[in-house]
Motif scaffolding. Structure first.
Motif, PDB file in Angstrom:
ATOM      1  N   ILE A 114     -21.060 -23.689  -9.879  1.00 56.67           N
ATOM      2  CA  ILE A 114     -20.696 -23.398 -11.264  1.00 56.67           C
ATOM      3  C   ILE A 114     -20.223 -21.957 -11.411  1.00 56.67           C
ATOM      4  O   ILE A 114     -19.340 -21.658 -12.230  1.00 56.67           O
ATOM      5  N   ARG A 121     -16.618 -22.019 -10.259  1.00 57.71           N
ATOM      6  CA  ARG A 121     -15.761 -22.581 -11.299  1.00 57.71           C
ATOM      7  C   ARG A 121     -15.567 -21.579 -12.433  1.00 57.71           C
ATOM      8  O   ARG A 121     -14.462 -21.443 -12.982  1.00 57.71           O
ATOM      9  N   LYS A 180     -22.971 -27.697 -18.354  1.00 57.87           N
ATOM     10  CA  LYS A 180     -22.773 -27.307 -16.966  1.00 57.87           C
ATOM     11  C   LYS A 180     -21.772 -28.261 -16.319  1.00 57.87           C
ATOM     12  O   LYS A 180     -21.381 -29.273 -16.910  1.00 57.87           O
ATOM     13  N   GLU A 181     -21.348 -27.943 -15.097  1.00 57.83           N
ATOM     14  CA  GLU A 181     -20.372 -28.801 -14.440  1.00 57.83           C
ATOM     15  C   GLU A 181     -20.942 -30.195 -14.206  1.00 57.83           C
ATOM     16  O   GLU A 181     -22.163 -30.380 -14.125  1.00 57.83           O
ATOM     17  N   THR A 182     -20.050 -31.172 -14.078  1.00 55.43           N
ATOM     18  CA  THR A 182     -20.470 -32.526 -13.748  1.00 55.43           C
ATOM     19  C   THR A 182     -20.787 -32.613 -12.259  1.00 55.43           C
ATOM     20  O   THR A 182     -20.481 -31.701 -11.477  1.00 55.43           O
ATOM     21  N   GLU A 211     -17.623 -32.355 -10.319  1.00 57.62           N
ATOM     22  CA  GLU A 211     -17.109 -30.988 -10.243  1.00 57.62           C
ATOM     23  C   GLU A 211     -17.905 -30.151  -9.248  1.00 57.62           C
ATOM     24  O   GLU A 211     -17.341 -29.342  -8.504  1.00 57.62           O
ATOM     25  N   TRP A 212     -19.224 -30.325  -9.216  1.00 57.42           N
ATOM     26  CA  TRP A 212     -20.053 -29.628  -8.219  1.00 57.42           C
ATOM     27  C   TRP A 212     -19.625 -30.038  -6.812  1.00 57.42           C
ATOM     28  O   TRP A 212     -19.407 -29.183  -5.942  1.00 57.42           O
TER      29      TRP A 212
END
Length: 280
Positions: A148, A151, A197-199, A202-203
């Protein structure tokens, strides 16, 4: 393996493991529901010896949180702060360099560094930090930033694609990225404990990208809050899937949720027992 010490219901799984066959999600659930720690330990030890022989290794490192200031407000997190909060902190680069310089005198070989999603630190700050850390000792391994954070840097600070951001960080000195932030991949759980937070996808994509560049990272799981056993198993399945694809993870770290400063839906969660921690 002494099968007389393995409960009958776990013996088919133990036989799979000894034959180096992949266990199923149903097998994983059965292991999670088992209460025989000795049997679980025996089965786990077989995997350990298959992968690493009769060796255990460790890293002598210095762990640094460069700041806890974060734009997110994850429900489970007692670490993050807003700039106005009394417990907010942000270390200057000179302070971090001195801490690592002192640690090098003690023989550390790695610095492990993560922080919050800081709203105002600039691209130049991160690059200077990495460059100056590397200048301290070219053999120092710099392990830094969660998915995260990567990102956040790519989207808000560097304003570059994730791959380009990772390449820029690596050129400045980054050696590997950390596995934090995975929590539990199930979207319903993430909505309740770390909304915004990221999905999971996405992680995984950040780590997939890093692995495709030849980089290595660790992976994690936060357990002992509101997740179910099937959700833990699903999390492990997704990590295993990426490892099958990239072979880029060097280790798995299960974190027990610390409820002492939790609130909202997590306020009544009890701390994971020593038994539960050993089982994980």
């Amino acid at each position: 393996m002494n099968y007389e010490l393995i409960p009958k219901e776990l013996r088919p799984i133990a036989e799979k493991v000894e034959a180096q066959q992949r266990i199923s999600e149903a097998d994983a659930l059965a292991l999670y529901r088992a209460n025989d720690l000795n049997a679980l330990g025996m089965i786990a030890s077989v995997v350990r010896e298959q992968k690493n022989g009769n060796y255990a290794t460790y890293i002598h490192n210095r762990y640094i949180n460069y700041s806890n200031i974060c734009i997110l407000s994850c429900q489970f997190c007692a670490f993050a702060a807003k700039k106005r909060d009394a417990h907010a902190f942000e270390y200057a680069i000179d302070e971090i360099i001195q801490v690592v310089r002192d640690a090098l005198c003690l023989g550390v070989t790695e610095v492990h560094m993560v922080g919050g999603l800081h709203p105002t630190l600039k691209k130049e700050w991160y690059l200077e930090l990495l460059q100056r850390l590397r200048a301290l000792n070219p053999n120092l391994h710099i392990k830094a930033f969660t998915a995260i954070e990567v990102r956040h840097l790519a989207q808000r600070i560097f304003r570059m694609p994730i791959r380009d951001t990772l390449e820029t960080l690596r050129t400045a000195g980054l050696g590997s990225i950390t596995g934090g932030g995975a929590e539990i991949f199930d979207p319903a759980v993430r909505d309740k404990i770390c909304r915004g937070k990221e999905t999971a996808a996405e992680w995984l994509d950040v780590h997939r990208t890093w692995h495709s560049m030849g980089g290595r990272s660790t992976c994690t799981m936060l357990y002992g809050h509101i997740e179910t056993l099937p959700q833990r198993v699903d999390h492990l399945r997704q990590l295993r899937g990426l490892q099958d694809e990239t072979d880029g993870f060097t280790g798995f770290v299960p974190f027990a949720f610390e409820p002492s400063q939790s609130h909202g839906i997590l306020a009544q969660v009890k701390r994971a027992s020593a038994f539960e921690q050993l089982r994980n």
